[in-house]
Write an enzyme that holds these catalytic residues in place. Structure first.
Site, short mmCIF file in Angstrom:
data_model
loop_
_atom_site.label_atom_id
_atom_site.label_comp_id
_atom_site.label_asym_id
_atom_site.label_seq_id
_atom_site.Cartn_x
_atom_site.Cartn_y
_atom_site.Cartn_z
N HIS A 18 0.86 -1.20 0.00
CA HIS A 18 0.00 0.00 0.00
C HIS A 18 0.89 1.23 0.00
O HIS A 18 1.62 1.47 0.95
CB HIS A 18 -0.89 0.01 1.25
CG HIS A 18 -1.85 -1.12 1.28
ND1 HIS A 18 -3.09 -1.06 0.70
CD2 HIS A 18 -1.74 -2.38 1.78
CE1 HIS A 18 -3.71 -2.22 0.85
NE2 HIS A 18 -2.92 -3.05 1.50
N LYS A 99 -7.32 -6.61 -8.10
CA LYS A 99 -7.50 -6.97 -6.69
C LYS A 99 -8.97 -6.99 -6.32
O LYS A 99 -9.68 -6.00 -6.53
CB LYS A 99 -6.75 -5.94 -5.82
CG LYS A 99 -6.97 -6.08 -4.31
CD LYS A 99 -6.18 -7.23 -3.72
CE LYS A 99 -6.49 -7.45 -2.24
NZ LYS A 99 -5.85 -6.48 -1.37
N HIS A 138 -8.42 -10.40 -1.30
CA HIS A 138 -8.41 -10.26 0.16
C HIS A 138 -9.46 -11.24 0.67
O HIS A 138 -10.65 -10.98 0.60
CB HIS A 138 -8.75 -8.83 0.57
CG HIS A 138 -8.72 -8.61 2.05
ND1 HIS A 138 -7.87 -7.74 2.67
CD2 HIS A 138 -9.43 -9.21 3.06
CE1 HIS A 138 -8.05 -7.79 3.99
NE2 HIS A 138 -9.00 -8.67 4.25
N HIS A 172 -1.92 -12.10 1.59
CA HIS A 172 -1.58 -12.05 3.03
C HIS A 172 -2.28 -13.14 3.84
O HIS A 172 -3.04 -12.85 4.74
CB HIS A 172 -1.85 -10.66 3.63
CG HIS A 172 -3.17 -10.03 3.25
ND1 HIS A 172 -4.37 -10.65 3.43
CD2 HIS A 172 -3.44 -8.84 2.67
CE1 HIS A 172 -5.33 -9.87 3.00
NE2 HIS A 172 -4.79 -8.76 2.52
N ASP A 244 2.26 -6.27 2.62
CA ASP A 244 1.03 -5.62 3.07
C ASP A 244 1.37 -4.43 3.97
O ASP A 244 0.60 -4.06 4.85
CB ASP A 244 0.08 -6.59 3.78
CG ASP A 244 -1.35 -6.06 3.85
OD1 ASP A 244 -1.66 -5.08 3.14
OD2 ASP A 244 -2.14 -6.60 4.63
ZN ZN Z 1 -3.34 -5.07 1.89
#
Ligand code: ZN
Length: 342
Positions: A18, A99, A138, A172, A244
């Protein structure tokens, strides 16, 4: 076996980063760009990056923020079910992945997907599969916070089965259930952060609350950390490093209503070297985890960079431009000595 006094990592990549926008982008982008050759850049800005114009403009702002550094930002779009083939073809050359966020699950994800109806997602995901655009996910449900990721595994399975040609990257991962899913489906891959290889929920909330270790997905149980460590340390071929690293201003972390995110970009390479050495793992495994697997899985050719670390205590700064890093004020075993190009 201890590593030599100097360790060189070749072309490190951060496959989940990010960089934010505006002042924060300017404050922190160089912390990644100095040492990493490239990174997959997350699109959860306000509003999310979801058009060709937005992605090219965001890339330009990143390039301006990193100045003279040699660094490739691998851009992503924020997944929307309405993306069609014509649009995806038009944007193919500007992006490396797309994403997908479930609606409302983390920072700036309100516009994400709710419900995972395969037929509703089919046009977009089949076009992505045909155009060889990887889908980064995610993977959390809206369930109980400790169960969200494990509950999402059934959705990964549904997607992996329905779209066998689509590369799906479980971002992640934090649980043994996600680790187990990796080997059940050929088209599932994963990124793992450095902090999830080190901490459990005990480190976040077992004693005094540690806001700088609070992130989504939240750190889990010791057995989950063990499963993550096993595949990272053995250099499982479908596992890549993705920090992340998610900066927030200090006042947004040390607050009533703490923002989710751990800032690790400036310490990730030092910490990973220390971690792999402590576990007695050959340096080649770290090299594979930090770069080689990502290059193969994504088919990218980042600018060559050699990062030399020396076994010399490094005192982590208290802040980087108003952002508190993991291990602020503490000592790590390795210092970055030199970064060379080519
Ligand atoms: Zn992230």
């Amino acid at each position: 076996m201890p590593y030599p006094a100097k360790v060189t990592l070749n072309t490190p990549l951060d496959m989940h980063l990010h960089l934010r926008d505006n002042q924060m982008l300017h404050n922190i982008a160089k912390e990644s760009a100095r040492t990493f050759s490239g990174a997959i850049i997350m699109p959860n800005l306000v509003p999310p990056v979801s058009s060709k114009e937005e992605v090219t403009a965001y890339r330009a702002r990143i390039m301006e923020a990193i100045g003279e550094e040699t660094f490739e930002p691998y851009m992503t779009l924020f997944f929307k079910p309405e993306y069609d083939r014509v649009f995806l073809e038009s944007v193919r050359d500007e992006i490396t992945a797309i994403k997908l966020y479930p609606a409302g699950i983390t920072t700036n994800s309100e516009g994400g997907v709710s419900g995972f109806d395969v037929e509703e997602l089919r046009p977009a995901l089949e076009a992505m599969s045909d155009l060889e655009i990887p889908l980064c996910v995610h993977g959390e449900t809206n369930g109980f916070v400790m169960d969200r990721e494990a509950e999402f595994v059934s959705i990964y399975e549904k997607l992996a089965t329905a779209f066998p040609g689509l590369k799906i990257i479980m971002e992640h991962i934090t649980t043994k259930e996600s680790v187990a899913a990796l080997d059940r489906f050929e088209n599932l891959y994963a990124t793992i952060t450095v902090h999830h290889l080190i901490i459990t929920l005990d480190d976040v909330a077992g004693g005094m609350l540690q806001p700088h270790l609070f992130c989504k997905p939240i750190a889990k149980r010791p057995e989950d950390r063990e499963a993550l460590l096993r595949v990272a340390l053995e250099a499982h071929p479908k596992v890549m490093f993705g920090s992340d690293s998610a900066p927030h201003p200090k006042e947004a972390k040390e607050a009533c209503g703490c923002a989710a995110g751990v800032f690790t970009a400036p310490i990730a390479l030092q910490l990973l070297t220390q971690l792999f050495e402590t576990h007695g793992v050959p340096l080649e495994n770290l090299q594979a985890f930090i770069s080689d697997h990502a290059r193969r899985i994504y088919g990218v050719t980042p600018p060559a960079k050699r990062v030399t670390l020396e076994k010399k205590p490094f005192r982590v700064p208290a802040e980087y431009n108003g952002v508190v890093p993991m291990y602020a004020g503490e000592k790590l075993d390795y210092t970055i000595e030199e970064v060379t190009l080519g």
